[in-house]
Design an enzyme around this catalytic site. Structure first.
Site, PDB file in Angstrom:
ATOM      1  N   HIS A 116       0.817  -1.054   0.186  1.00  0.00           N
ATOM      2  CA  HIS A 116      -0.247  -0.102  -0.182  1.00  0.00           C
ATOM      3  C   HIS A 116       0.860   1.313   0.063  1.00  0.00           C
ATOM      4  CE1 HIS A 116      -2.433  -3.250   1.786  1.00  0.00           C
ATOM      5  NE2 HIS A 116      -3.455  -2.623   1.020  1.00  0.00           N
ATOM      6  N   GLY A 117       2.159   1.217  -0.155  1.00  0.00           N
ATOM      7  CA  GLY A 117       2.906   2.087  -0.531  1.00  0.00           C
ATOM      8  C   GLY A 117       3.210   3.015   0.876  1.00  0.00           C
TER       9      GLY A 117
END
Length: 292
Positions: A257-258
């Protein structure tokens, strides 16, 4: 009403609905004829064929029948001899007490000091109290020791076994990790990141403004030795495993999810709300660290 025949030796009296007549069975002693099985059992009990405690005379004979038999016996006893009077009078006897039952003897269970009924129990009370106190105290000691053993065994059964305790700690040789590199170990089923930082990374992390951090925490509060960063490699967002030496800040990067972490394991960008967890560890020497 059932018909009852009751006869004694002199004279032979026949009772039919309370009417007394001379019968042909005169001279035959103690002959009894009954018109029903219930009356047979009643008269058998009167004659002693049944147990005295099972005497059914009082239960089965109705009031009218008992009155008739009593009247007949009074007529018969007037002409009978004294021996016959006593025999006929015993027919309607009712046993009211069981005097044949022997009372059990409990002397074997009583203390010798209180077996004599002529002596007062107060004279031996002190001796008996000492014995009672001794038994009570011994029972209490045994009970407490038993309870202690049970509790100890129960608590010990819930503690971690030896193999689990062996996995609770991990010993890492720091000489195997080159400077600027990160190594991953398995500890308690989780990935453990051990990073050997360079002097540049140490200076960069120490100069970070805490106001820019989502989860403010200084670098010196997260490390014991500035050269080594030890964190649990689980992303605080959804539990993914970040990649070491990656991301915009050169620390750790979670591609799911970065989420971006710096070289101190602090969250700098992305959805993760908290910094990477720092486990308990201690340095056994300059070349060995024990985690857990």
């Amino acid at each position: 009403m059932s018909v009852t025949f009751f006869m004694i030796r002199l004279p032979v009296v026949c009772l039919v609905h309370g009417v007394s007549v001379e019968g042909p069975l005169k001279g035959r002693s103690d002959r009894i004829c009954c018109s029903s099985a219930g009356e047979m059992a009643t008269l058998a009990g009167c004659r002693g064929l049944l147990s005295p405690s099972l005497n059914p005379a009082r239960l089965l004979l109705s009031r009218q029948a008992r009155a008739a038999v009593t009247g007949a016996m009074s007529v018969g006893q007037a002409a009978a001899s004294p021996g016959e009077k006593s025999q006929s009078a015993g027919i309607l006897g009712v046993r009211l007490a069981h005097t044949d039952i022997s009372i059990p003897d409990f002397s074997d269970y009583r203390r010798p000091d209180v077996q004599d009924p002529k002596k007062s129990a107060q004279d031996s009370s002190e001796t008996r109290k000492v014995f009672s106190y001794l038994v009570t105290g011994s029972t209490a000691v045994v009970g407490v020791y038993t309870a202690k053993t049970v509790v100890t065994q129960f608590v010990s059964s819930m503690s971690a076994s030896a193999d689990v305790l062996a996995l609770s700690k991990i010993e890492i040789k720091l000489s195997d990790i080159p400077e600027g590199k990160n190594m991953t170990f398995k500890w308690r089923g989780k990935p453990l990141f051990v990073r050997h930082r360079t002097d540049k990374e140490i200076a960069a992390e120490a100069s970070v403004d805490l106001s820019e951090l989502r989860d403010p925490q200084h670098d010196k509060d997260r490390v014991t030795n500035p050269s080594w960063v030890i964190v649990i490699g689980v992303c605080t967002h959804l539990g993914c495993v970040p990649i070491a030496n990656a991301g915009e800040y050169g620390g750790y990067y979670c591609p799911c999810h970065g989420s971006h972490y710096d070289a101190s394991g602090r969250i700098r960008k992305g959805p993760a709300p908290l910094n990477l967890e720092v486990p308990y560890y201690e340095f056994a020497d300059d070349n060995t660290v024990i985690v857990g």
